[in-house]
Design an enzyme around this catalytic site. Structure first.
Site, PDB file in Angstrom:
ATOM      1  N   HIS A 137       0.811  -1.314   0.190  1.00 40.94           N
ATOM      2  CA  HIS A 137       0.087  -0.061  -0.200  1.00 40.94           C
ATOM      3  C   HIS A 137       0.827   1.186  -0.002  1.00 40.94           C
ATOM      4  CE1 HIS A 137       0.513  -0.012   4.521  1.00 40.94           C
ATOM      5  NE2 HIS A 137       0.574   1.273   4.278  1.00 40.94           N
TER       6      HIS A 137
ATOM      7  N   ASP B 278       0.240  -7.643   1.326  1.00 41.20           N
ATOM      8  CA  ASP B 278       0.618  -6.344   1.604  1.00 41.20           C
ATOM      9  C   ASP B 278       2.071  -6.331   1.818  1.00 41.20           C
ATOM     10  OD1 ASP B 278       0.214  -3.494   1.533  1.00 41.20           O
ATOM     11  OD2 ASP B 278      -0.079  -3.343   3.833  1.00 41.20           O
TER      12      ASP B 278
ATOM     13  N   SER C 103       4.995   2.837   7.970  1.00 37.08           N
ATOM     14  CA  SER C 103       4.666   1.670   7.302  1.00 37.08           C
ATOM     15  C   SER C 103       5.723   1.295   6.424  1.00 37.08           C
ATOM     16  CB  SER C 103       3.139   1.826   6.406  1.00 37.08           C
ATOM     17  OG  SER C 103       2.179   2.117   7.139  1.00 37.08           O
TER      18      SER C 103
END
Length: 465
Positions: free
Chosen positions: A120, A150, A224
């Site tokens: 993402h 992911d 992230s």
């Protein structure tokens, strides 16, 4: 004078007896210290990383190892955006090229510039820029992605050998173990936070990964794709999300285990896509309520409700009602334990399955089959995961194909529905059979189901059944 001498002698003897008793009973070599202590002191050889507080644990070595391997990831996407005012008043769209920038973190995993991050973080990127901790910047190439888990693998061509993080075995981590979360948000250089592992194999009911490492190390937006490392600086996870009503860190964060990450990376480098193996069973995890309803004494493990035809599980003799409690040497208490372990395996891998049948433990070897060949029948509709040909033809990443119709109410529409690819059910995006069955199995026969699908001509259609 005699009396004073007697008193002095008694006092001296009393003091000697008291001191001797203390030395005998309580000193370092005394009786109680060796044999009667109510607590056990860990020897110094246990190392500096054992303690009850962060102050007693030395994170400096792990931090120094990791900060130079965590990079800043800048995602630049460009898209045409129409101007509705120009379109309304002047009859033309007046498209304008708009640039959007997103940021995140990544982890260098090889000296020649391979970098792992979250999918993402780089999704829909027109250009990806990597900034190292020493401020050098490079344009990255996408080697491969796995949207379900992911994970994305990038590559930069640096003019030097790069520091990199080595992988640890995430199956061996323990709850309560100290960890560091390292990110490189907003191009501020690497930041480090400390915490403990608060849960393993955490299932957040996502449509993809279902076996997160949960930690209380602070992870905020921009972190992230960063590294979760142990106190030796070894990679045990890729930080991917937080649980927060505000969008900022409020207590818990989650990481993709390193064993799953490493397997995905190796697949992307060797095959160009992720090779998923499946056991070939459907069911759910046991708890007190489920055990009572099913009439079984066990309250932990994976209860098999259905065995997929022609799967490794069927060939090995697994049956409905069996309870899986171990895969190889990994204990299975929940669905997250099972899916997390299987996600580290490939088609044709052999897994020793320990299961309970009739109150007795049995062990059988199961050969995993390829996920693309997995099909199942739900509500009279036989479904299978889409293969690479379907993905390329219809420009899809996810979906399930209708293989056949056995539902009497839909039999008249079989030719029209057969071969269609279901994209969503009740407005929930469908990634694979697992996500489809999760929705359909919760539907009663009387409830209607809304489906969006692509037919064989590539047209989007919507039906209610």
């Amino acid at each position: 004078m005699k009396r004073f001498s007697s008193l002095f002698l008694v006092s001296l003897l009393s003091g000697a007896v008291t001191l001797g008793s203390y030395k005998l009973l309580f000193d370092d070599n005394g009786y109680f210290f060796k044999n009667k202590s109510l607590t056990t002191l860990a020897p110094n050889s246990y190392g500096r990383n054992v303690g009850f507080s962060a102050e007693a644990t030395d994170f400096t070595e792990a931090a120094d190892k990791t900060i130079h391997t965590v990079v800043h990831v800048k995602n630049v996407s460009r898209k045409n955006v129409s101007n509705p005012i120009l379109e309304y008043f002047y009859g033309y769209r007046g498209d304008q090229l708009q640039e959007q920038v997103g940021t995140g973190s990544g982890v260098i995993i090889s000296e020649d510039g391979y970098i792992v991050t979250n999918n993402h973080v780089i999704k829909d990127a027109s250009e990806i820029e990597i900034t190292l901790n020493n401020k050098k910047s490079y344009i990255a190439k996408v080697i491969g992605t796995d949207s379900k888990m992911d994970i994305a693998l990038l590559k930069i061509n640096a003019d030097e050998k790069l520091p990199y993080t080595v992988f640890a075995n995430s199956d061996s981590i323990k709850i309560g173990e100290w960890v560091l979360a390292v990110g490189n948000p907003y191009n501020l250089n690497s930041t480090v936070t400390a915490g403990i592992i608060s849960a393993k194999a955490r299932n957040l009911d996502t449509s993809g990964i279902q076996s997160f490492i949960q930690t209380d190390a602070a992870v905020n937006p921009g972190n992230s794709g960063g590294a979760l490392v142990n106190t030796r600086g070894e990679l045990i996870g890729i930080n991917t999300m937080i649980s927060s009503p505000t969008g900022s860190y409020t207590g818990y964060s989650f990481a993709i285990p390193s064993n799953i990450t490493r397997k995905i990376i190796e697949d992307l480098m060797e095959f160009g896509n992720v090779q998923r193996g499946i056991l070939g069973v459907e069911g759910g995890e046991l708890n007190a309520l489920a055990a009572k309803e099913l009439g079984v004494p066990e309250t932990q493990g994976f209860y098999i409700n259905k065995v997929q035809q022609k799967s490794g599980a069927e060939r090995a003799g697994l049956q409905k009602g069996d309870i899986i409690v171990k895969l190889d040497n990994q204990s299975i208490a929940t669905f997250a334990d099972l899916s997390g372990y299987i996600n580290t395996k490939r088609p044709n891998d052999k897994v020793d399955v320990t299961y309970i049948r009739g109150g007795k433990n049995k062990v059988v070897a199961v050969i995993l089959i390829k996920n693309e060949f997995f099909n199942t029948e739900i509500k009279g509709i036989e479904l299978e995961n889409i293969d690479a040909t379907d993905k390329k033809r219809f420009h899809l990443e996810n979906g399930v194909k209708i293989k056949s119709i056995n539902n009497e109410n839909l039999k008249q529409y079989e030719e029209e529905l057969k071969g269609n690819i279901i994209l969503s059910i009740d407005n929930v995006k469908i990634k694979d059979i697992e996500s489809a069955s999760k929705i359909l199995n919760n539907k009663t026969e009387s409830e209607s189901i809304q489906m969006e699908m692509i037919n064989k001509r590539g047209e989007i259609i919507r039906i209610i059944i």
